[in-house]
Design a protein around this motif. Structure first.
Motif, PDB file in Angstrom:
ATOM      1  N   GLU A 278      18.010 -16.272   0.900  1.00 25.89           N
ATOM      2  CA  GLU A 278      19.325 -15.867   0.389  1.00 25.89           C
ATOM      3  C   GLU A 278      19.340 -15.796  -1.129  1.00 25.89           C
ATOM      4  N   SER A 279      18.810 -16.823  -1.792  1.00 22.31           N
ATOM      5  CA  SER A 279      18.801 -16.820  -3.260  1.00 22.31           C
ATOM      6  C   SER A 279      17.897 -15.714  -3.796  1.00 22.31           C
ATOM      7  N   ALA A 280      16.773 -15.457  -3.112  1.00 25.79           N
ATOM      8  CA  ALA A 280      15.881 -14.387  -3.553  1.00 25.79           C
ATOM      9  C   ALA A 280      16.555 -13.022  -3.429  1.00 25.79           C
ATOM     10  N   LEU A 281      17.314 -12.817  -2.359  1.00 23.36           N
ATOM     11  CA  LEU A 281      18.039 -11.555  -2.186  1.00 23.36           C
ATOM     12  C   LEU A 281      19.111 -11.377  -3.255  1.00 23.36           C
ATOM     13  N   GLU A 282      19.851 -12.433  -3.546  1.00 17.46           N
ATOM     14  CA  GLU A 282      20.888 -12.367  -4.585  1.00 17.46           C
ATOM     15  C   GLU A 282      20.269 -12.059  -5.944  1.00 17.46           C
ATOM     16  N   LYS A 283      19.171 -12.710  -6.247  1.00 17.73           N
ATOM     17  CA  LYS A 283      18.503 -12.467  -7.524  1.00 17.73           C
ATOM     18  C   LYS A 283      17.981 -11.044  -7.612  1.00 17.73           C
ATOM     19  N   ALA A 284      17.381 -10.559  -6.510  1.00 13.64           N
ATOM     20  CA  ALA A 284      16.843  -9.206  -6.497  1.00 13.64           C
ATOM     21  C   ALA A 284      17.941  -8.165  -6.665  1.00 13.64           C
ATOM     22  N   ALA A 285      19.103  -8.410  -6.034  1.00 11.94           N
ATOM     23  CA  ALA A 285      20.201  -7.438  -6.095  1.00 11.94           C
ATOM     24  C   ALA A 285      20.717  -7.230  -7.515  1.00 11.94           C
ATOM     25  N   GLY A 286      20.456  -8.181  -8.387  1.00 13.66           N
ATOM     26  CA  GLY A 286      20.951  -8.070  -9.762  1.00 13.66           C
ATOM     27  C   GLY A 286      20.115  -7.201 -10.664  1.00 13.66           C
ATOM     28  N   HIS A 287      18.902  -6.816 -10.239  1.00 13.95           N
ATOM     29  CA  HIS A 287      18.064  -6.018 -11.141  1.00 13.95           C
ATOM     30  C   HIS A 287      17.247  -4.963 -10.383  1.00 13.95           C
ATOM     31  N   CYS A 288      17.889  -4.278  -9.429  1.00 11.69           N
ATOM     32  CA  CYS A 288      17.191  -3.211  -8.709  1.00 11.69           C
ATOM     33  C   CYS A 288      18.166  -2.094  -8.388  1.00 11.69           C
ATOM     34  N   ARG A 289      17.629  -0.922  -8.035  1.00 15.42           N
ATOM     35  CA  ARG A 289      18.455   0.207  -7.614  1.00 15.42           C
ATOM     36  C   ARG A 289      18.579   0.263  -6.093  1.00 15.42           C
ATOM     37  N   ALA A 290      17.674  -0.441  -5.408  1.00 16.17           N
ATOM     38  CA  ALA A 290      17.722  -0.526  -3.936  1.00 16.17           C
ATOM     39  C   ALA A 290      17.110  -1.856  -3.535  1.00 16.17           C
ATOM     40  N   LEU A 291      17.680  -2.436  -2.490  1.00 21.23           N
ATOM     41  CA  LEU A 291      17.230  -3.733  -2.002  1.00 21.23           C
ATOM     42  C   LEU A 291      16.432  -3.532  -0.717  1.00 21.23           C
ATOM     43  N   GLY A 292      15.258  -4.139  -0.669  1.00 21.88           N
ATOM     44  CA  GLY A 292      14.431  -4.047   0.519  1.00 21.88           C
ATOM     45  C   GLY A 292      14.297  -5.400   1.193  1.00 21.88           C
TER      46      GLY A 292
ATOM     47  N   ASP B  50       0.823  -1.212   0.000  1.00 25.43           N
ATOM     48  CA  ASP B  50       0.000   0.000   0.000  1.00 25.43           C
ATOM     49  C   ASP B  50       0.857   1.261   0.000  1.00 25.43           C
ATOM     50  N   ALA B  51       1.945   1.244   0.792  1.00 25.89           N
ATOM     51  CA  ALA B  51       2.792   2.434   0.912  1.00 25.89           C
ATOM     52  C   ALA B  51       3.663   2.654  -0.320  1.00 25.89           C
ATOM     53  N   LEU B  52       4.108   1.569  -0.961  1.00 24.05           N
ATOM     54  CA  LEU B  52       4.996   1.647  -2.137  1.00 24.05           C
ATOM     55  C   LEU B  52       4.422   0.769  -3.245  1.00 24.05           C
ATOM     56  N   PRO B  53       3.381   1.240  -3.931  1.00 22.37           N
ATOM     57  CA  PRO B  53       2.673   0.400  -4.899  1.00 22.37           C
ATOM     58  C   PRO B  53       3.508  -0.026  -6.103  1.00 22.37           C
ATOM     59  N   GLU B  54       4.595   0.689  -6.397  1.00 21.41           N
ATOM     60  CA  GLU B  54       5.405   0.335  -7.568  1.00 21.41           C
ATOM     61  C   GLU B  54       6.586  -0.573  -7.222  1.00 21.41           C
ATOM     62  N   ALA B  55       6.736  -0.917  -5.952  1.00 22.61           N
ATOM     63  CA  ALA B  55       7.827  -1.812  -5.553  1.00 22.61           C
ATOM     64  C   ALA B  55       7.490  -3.249  -5.931  1.00 22.61           C
ATOM     65  N   ASP B  56       8.526  -4.034  -6.178  1.00 25.40           N
ATOM     66  CA  ASP B  56       8.371  -5.457  -6.479  1.00 25.40           C
ATOM     67  C   ASP B  56       8.502  -6.223  -5.158  1.00 25.40           C
ATOM     68  N   ILE B  57       7.426  -6.851  -4.706  1.00 27.36           N
ATOM     69  CA  ILE B  57       7.412  -7.583  -3.443  1.00 27.36           C
ATOM     70  C   ILE B  57       7.571  -9.070  -3.725  1.00 27.36           C
ATOM     71  N   VAL B  58       8.624  -9.674  -3.163  1.00 26.08           N
ATOM     72  CA  VAL B  58       8.908 -11.095  -3.368  1.00 26.08           C
ATOM     73  C   VAL B  58       8.782 -11.819  -2.031  1.00 26.08           C
ATOM     74  N   GLU B  59       7.768 -12.664  -1.874  1.00 28.95           N
ATOM     75  CA  GLU B  59       7.587 -13.432  -0.652  1.00 28.95           C
ATOM     76  C   GLU B  59       8.172 -14.827  -0.832  1.00 28.95           C
ATOM     77  N   CYS B  60       8.916 -15.300   0.162  1.00 29.68           N
ATOM     78  CA  CYS B  60       9.574 -16.594   0.035  1.00 29.68           C
ATOM     79  C   CYS B  60       9.708 -17.273   1.388  1.00 29.68           C
ATOM     80  N   GLU B  61      10.008 -18.562   1.363  1.00 35.74           N
ATOM     81  CA  GLU B  61      10.238 -19.336   2.570  1.00 35.74           C
ATOM     82  C   GLU B  61      11.649 -19.067   3.093  1.00 35.74           C
ATOM     83  N   PRO B  62      11.925 -19.387   4.364  1.00 37.97           N
ATOM     84  CA  PRO B  62      13.248 -19.080   4.932  1.00 37.97           C
ATOM     85  C   PRO B  62      14.419 -19.633   4.131  1.00 37.97           C
ATOM     86  N   GLU B  63      14.300 -20.858   3.614  1.00 40.26           N
ATOM     87  CA  GLU B  63      15.409 -21.457   2.878  1.00 40.26           C
ATOM     88  C   GLU B  63      15.620 -20.801   1.510  1.00 40.26           C
ATOM     89  N   GLU B  64      14.658 -19.991   1.081  1.00 38.79           N
ATOM     90  CA  GLU B  64      14.769 -19.336  -0.232  1.00 38.79           C
ATOM     91  C   GLU B  64      15.221 -17.876  -0.117  1.00 38.79           C
TER      92      GLU B  64
END
Length: 487
Positions: free
Chosen positions: A238-252, A222-236
């Motif tokens: 680290e890989s989700a963060l690495e993947k996100a870092a490759g195509h964003c200007r800021a990591l959340g 609601d606060a940041l409607p244009e952000a890409d929100i990726v929900e994942c399980e605990p074991e996923e």
């Protein structure tokens, strides 16, 4: 002249009392007497404090509830034990008060000042000093309680006015002793360059579903409607963060301190600013940074406001080669055991009860660790290192005011017979730095050696096995984190 003024004031006070008592207020007869009785012994306000803490679901709400309750306690003690005994004013006569309004049990204490008004004003003011929103919600209730004391014939108007003034004074006295969050200096300086991302454009937020943050994820959307929100399980995560870092200007990141730790390391590696959304159980890093709500982070991301903070480092890290990192704390000895017990029981009985159970268990044991600390053999019960200096808050460290001070807050509890109980006794007797069983130092680098195989090591709530030798230091101002300039 003084006697004349006193007579005029008393005349006005009695006239105002009769005016209120004799006036019919639609709907007030069934409400105000009940409200007045509900505030006896502070029960109404303690119930309100519990409601604020539960419904607010945040550190600010919990602080507001606690400050309101403490302010009430101070006001009540001052009024009932000192002021009432100093001024023996009699209660008003009830001939002008309709029977339907009168309290079933007439107060037996003296009239001046009103303890109910003092408690109501103290609670409302204390709450408002921490949270203007909750203060605005509580203020009408406090005003109604104060009015009810005149309406039911329990007090003269001047009793209520003076009582309310004393209550406000008590809340400010408490603030003088324990500053509100807004009075503390802004943590996490110096400010850093970060891209402004209106609406969260080009921001990827990774959400750890196991961190109790699923409800908070909708607030981020609601606060940041244009952000890409990726929900994942605990074991996923680290890989989700690495993947996100490759195509964003800021990591959340949205999760507990362990999840934030992994995100911080990846953000530093990729040269990205980090947006931390509080979504875990404790949220130590976010709260010490000054971020208490999703909207704090969202505002900083939209405006491009960020700060630089230090990143604690221990070498070698969990993989035995590269350094490990910590945003909050590193420890050897009893704390890793506490984390293990807490994690074992939390799925069954909940996080806070599991933490209490774990603390009680480790306080009874020895958990002694023999190691070399800066080249000197030591028998330890606990070795703690904080990323930045912690304010002392009782037997454990509290909050940090500066997250870029370049220092490690190193604390040692020496081993021996029942060190947990001795530590607790020393904490109750005075500052821990005065205890012969505890040492505290500010350091930039720490060397440990001779650590026994299998010794547990904890960092930011994660537990691993410690190497035989390790070095602690800091990567100064290595991480950029979004944080609004004005909180």
């Amino acid at each position: 002249m003084t006697d004349t003024f006193a007579a005029l004031f008393d005349s006005w006070d009695r006239h105002a009392f009769r005016s209120v008592a004799g006036r019919h207020w639609p709907g007030a007869d069934p409400v105000l007497p009940r409200l007045s009785r509900s505030a006896n012994h502070g029960l109404l306000w303690f119930g309100a404090a519990a409601g604020i803490a539960v419904l607010g679901r945040g550190a600010k709400s919990r602080r507001a509830a606690l400050r309101g309750a403490v302010s009430l306690g101070v006001a009540s003690a001052a009024v009932n034990t000192v002021v009432k005994h100093a001024v023996g004013r009699r209660r008003p006569a009830l001939d002008a008060v309709p029977i339907v309004r009168q309290l079933k049990r007439r107060p037996f204490t003296t009239s001046f000042p009103s303890g109910h008004a003092a408690s109501a004003a103290a609670f409302a003011t204390g709450v408002a000093l921490e949270s203007k929103g909750w203060g605005a919600a509580v203020a009408p209730l406090a005003a109604a309680v104060a009015l009810s004391r005149v309406y039911t014939g329990a007090h003269y108007p001047s009793d209520v006015v003076v009582g309310a003034a004393l209550g406000v004074g008590a809340a400010f006295a408490v603030r003088g002793l324990v500053p509100t969050r807004a009075q503390l200096p802004s943590p996490g300086r110096p400010y850093a360059e970060a891209p402004a991302l209106p609406g969260g454009r080009e921001l990827v937020v990774v959400v750890n579903r196991a961190s109790g943050s699923s409800d908070t994820a909708s607030l981020v959307r609601d606060a940041l409607p244009e952000a890409d929100i990726v929900e994942c399980e605990p074991e996923e995560v680290e890989s989700a963060l690495e993947k996100a870092a490759g195509h964003c200007r800021a990591l959340g990141v949205l999760g507990g301190d362990g999840t934030v730790n992994r995100a911080a390391v990846i953000a530093v590696r990729h040269g990205l600013p980090l947006a931390v959304f509080p979504g875990g159980t404790l949220n130590h890093f976010a709260y010490d940074l000054g971020i208490e709500h999703v909207h704090d982070t969202a505002r900083a991301v939209s405006e491009g406001d960020a700060v630089r903070v230090d990143l604690g480092r221990f070498t070698p890290g969990p993989d035995g080669k590269t350094p490990g990192h910590f945003l909050n704390t590193f420890s050897l000895g009893v704390y890793p055991e506490l984390v293990r017990v807490r994690e074992h029981w939390s799925p069954r009985i909940g996080g806070w009860p599991a933490g209490v159970l774990a603390a009680l268990k480790v306080l009874r044991g020895r958990h002694q660790l023999d190691a070399e600390f800066e080249g000197r053999p030591r028998s330890l019960w606990l070795m703690f290192a904080g990323n930045g200096m912690y304010e002392q808050m009782g037997p454990t460290p509290g909050h940090r005011r500066d997250l870029a001070d370049g220092l490690l807050d190193v604390r040692i509890v020496h081993g021996g017979r029942t060190p947990g109980l001795r530590l607790l006794g020393a904490a109750l007797a005075g500052p821990l730095s005065r205890s012969p069983f505890h040492a505290a130092e500010r350091m930039r680098r720490v060397r440990l050696a001779g650590i026994a195989p299998g010794t547990p090591l904890a960092f930011d709530g994660e537990v691993t096995e410690a190497p035989e030798e390790l070095t602690l230091d800091k990567a100064a101002e290595a991480l950029r984190v979004y944080r609004p300039k004005a909180l």
